[in-house]
Design an enzyme around this catalytic site. Structure first.
Site, short mmCIF file in Angstrom:
data_model
loop_
_atom_site.label_atom_id
_atom_site.label_comp_id
_atom_site.label_asym_id
_atom_site.label_seq_id
_atom_site.Cartn_x
_atom_site.Cartn_y
_atom_site.Cartn_z
N THR A 84 42.63 84.93 80.42
CA THR A 84 41.54 85.44 78.83
C THR A 84 43.05 86.68 78.67
O THR A 84 42.67 87.88 77.81
CB THR A 84 40.38 86.36 79.48
OG1 THR A 84 40.79 87.41 80.90
CG2 THR A 84 39.61 85.62 79.87
N HIS A 174 38.19 71.27 89.48
CA HIS A 174 39.78 71.31 90.58
C HIS A 174 40.63 70.40 89.04
O HIS A 174 42.06 70.76 89.26
CB HIS A 174 39.96 71.16 91.59
CG HIS A 174 41.02 72.18 91.92
ND1 HIS A 174 42.23 71.54 92.67
CD2 HIS A 174 40.77 73.27 92.05
CE1 HIS A 174 43.21 72.29 92.45
NE2 HIS A 174 42.77 73.29 92.62
N LYS A 176 43.86 69.18 86.79
CA LYS A 176 44.53 69.37 85.80
C LYS A 176 45.36 68.53 84.56
O LYS A 176 46.01 67.76 85.48
CB LYS A 176 45.07 70.56 86.80
CG LYS A 176 45.46 72.11 86.93
CD LYS A 176 44.33 71.43 88.50
CE LYS A 176 43.96 72.71 88.93
NZ LYS A 176 44.73 73.59 89.29
N ASP A 181 48.20 63.83 71.70
CA ASP A 181 48.57 61.88 71.31
C ASP A 181 48.48 61.45 72.27
O ASP A 181 48.12 61.02 73.43
CB ASP A 181 49.02 62.24 70.41
CG ASP A 181 48.86 63.17 69.38
OD1 ASP A 181 48.08 62.95 69.16
OD2 ASP A 181 49.48 63.66 67.89
#
Length: 514
Positions: A84, A174, A176, A181
């Site tokens: 944040t 979890h 990532k 594209d």
């Protein structure tokens, strides 16, 4: 918050240990000895020139911004959470600008944005991942999708009792993956300012790889379909007709999720097998044509791949254990005098992995975080004791290594760097007699209990015959290990390695939750 909360996860049922069936490596030399992996997952053959290994958080962050700004068709993001801070807001602003430009250019945009995060981690606090992304949903409702995965294991009384933060111990999304594209970034890094500045991780860019990008788009889409969908008013709801992860029937939900994910894996595997057969047939025809037409025809043929990408998925809540099977087989079959460099930000290996490391023939150099670079170092409350728990786990493993007189073959090294934390994970495999690795694993798993049994994980095995790429991987490994010191008995005599009695007593009970 008192230390009893660490015991909250014990209310969940124990998870049985399942070991992978034996699988022998094929006898051929070099990279081809790993082709058995394609019996489990799709095999993507690419040119090594399409693979770029990154080394720093700043490089990772700048690449994310560049890739977002130049995306034309799709942006697909899977992460634990979005932070944040100002750096994270800049990423959201980049997405907004790219979506706006896409609208202006065509009147109706072709650009789609799909974001998958974890529900519990992404909902933590009043300002959170959800509040960061709601403006995008409100402004571009037809183009932006935000999915929040909620583990089916957090339900009923357990869900009511466990407070925020501690509920994340039950299970998480979890994975990532950062995809733009046909370019894919695989990493262990989350979308948070620390991971863009001074939290060391690993990152690899696969450029111009449409088949790999399609696979991860479909994988993230499949998990998104069984996740809660974030709405413009910050509420969440399941897609119509979909079983609810914690209000619906758990067995039914897990069966649907298994089917959706396995459809992605198996259909991609079939596509790649057909493509491989077609390419092989074409290359056979091309070879005979070359003999007839001479060397000028060779420029028209696509070069043979020298690098192979295998996506390894681990989702034990859904009964999917591919990554575990492949990792265990790699550790089992590693021959004498081969070397495995294994790294994890959280050293808490499963019993199966520990047994294989201690009972097999390869040399191991295991890189882990010193207490000061552990992500929980200096945390408030009970979480502040987590680095000490990792010290205790490390000490127990090292004692076992010494007891078995394996100190020469199995060496522990601690990463230490002032002002930094350590989050890198994966392994590099050097075959006997070779100074360069021919295989690396890179992605989200930490080789620990959580990765194997509780969370949704994905990494890739990159196998390459290309010396330049092997050199890149070798340099990445050396750069990480350069910031480390070898663990010895005196390591645990230092004052900062003192582990309180209550931590020693509690650690065995809760070690499979972190």
């Amino acid at each position: 918050r008192s230390s009893w909360l660490l015991l909250a996860p014990l209310l969940t049922p124990p998870v049985p240990v399942i070991t992978a069936p034996p699988c022998s490596l094929c006898p051929e030399g070099g990279a081809h000895r790993f082709q058995w992996i394609r019996n489990l997952v799709p095999e993507f053959g690419i040119s090594s020139s399409h693979v770029k290994v990154l080394s720093s958080p700043a490089e990772f962050y700048e690449l994310l911004k560049v890739q977002i700004k130049t995306a034309k068709q799709r942006v697909v993001v899977a992460s634990l959470y979005l932070g944040t801070g100002l750096l994270e807001q800049e990423l959201v602003d980049c997405l907004e600008e790219t979506l706006e430009k896409s609208l202006q250019a065509k009147g109706s945009s072709n650009l789609s944005v799909s974001i998958l995060l974890d529900y519990t981690r992404g909902s933590r606090g009043r300002k959170n991942s959800r509040t960061m992304l709601i403006p995008l949903l409100q402004r571009f409702p037809g183009q932006v999708r935000v999915s929040l995965f909620h583990t089916p294991n957090l339900r009923g009384l357990l869900r009511l009792l466990i407070p925020e933060r501690f509920n994340e111990t039950i299970g998480l999304q979890h994975i990532k993956v950062y995809l733009f594209d046909d370019n894919v970034i695989l990493s262990g890094a989350n979308l948070s300012d620390l991971y863009f500045t001074n939290r060391q991780d690993r990152y690899v860019l696969l450029q111009d790889s449409p088949e790999i990008a399609d696979f991860f788009t479909e994988l993230v889409g499949a998990i998104g379909d069984v996740s809660l969908q974030l709405q413009q008013d910050d509420t969440v709801q399941m897609m119509e007709g979909m079983e609810h992860p914690y209000q619906g029937d758990k067995v039914t939900y897990c069966e649907i999720a298994n089917r959706r994910v396995m459809e992605v894996i198996n259909s991609a595997r079939l596509r790649q097998e057909l493509l491989h057969a077609k390419t092989f047939h074409s290359s056979q025809q091309g070879s005979s044509l070359l003999c007839q037409q001479g060397p000028q025809a060779s420029g028209d043929l696509k070069p043979e791949p020298d690098t192979w990408i295998y996506p390894l998925i681990q989702m034990k809540p859904f009964g999917i254990q591919i990554d575990e099977m492949v990792t265990e087989t790699l550790l089992t079959e590693a021959e004498r005098d081969s070397r495995i460099f294994l790294t994890t930000g959280y050293f808490n290996l499963t019993q199966a992995y520990m047994d294989l490391i201690l009972g097999t023939r390869a040399e191991y150099r295991i890189l882990l975080a010193s207490p000061e670079v552990n992500g929980f170092f200096g945390a408030k409350g009970v979480a502040g004791a987590i680095p000490a728990a990792y010290v205790y786990i490390e000490q127990q493993f090292y004692s076992e290594v010494c007891y078995l007189q394996q100190q020469e073959r199995v060496q522990l090294q601690e990463y230490s760097r002032a002002g930094w934390t350590f989050h890198a994970k994966g392994l590099w495999l050097y075959l006997a007699g070779s100074d360069l690795p021919c295989l690396t694993l890179i992605g989200s798993p930490n080789f620990g209990y959580r990765s194997v049994y509780r969370d949704l994980e994905a990494q890739v095995a990159i196998v390459t015959e290309n010396k330049a790429l092997q050199q890149q991987l070798h340099q990445e490994q050396e750069q990480l290990y350069l910031c480390s010191g070898v663990v010895s008995p005196s390591t645990f005599e230092q004052p900062n390695r003192y582990v309180k009695l209550w931590v020693k007593l509690v650690t065995p009970l809760i070690k499979n939750f972190f």
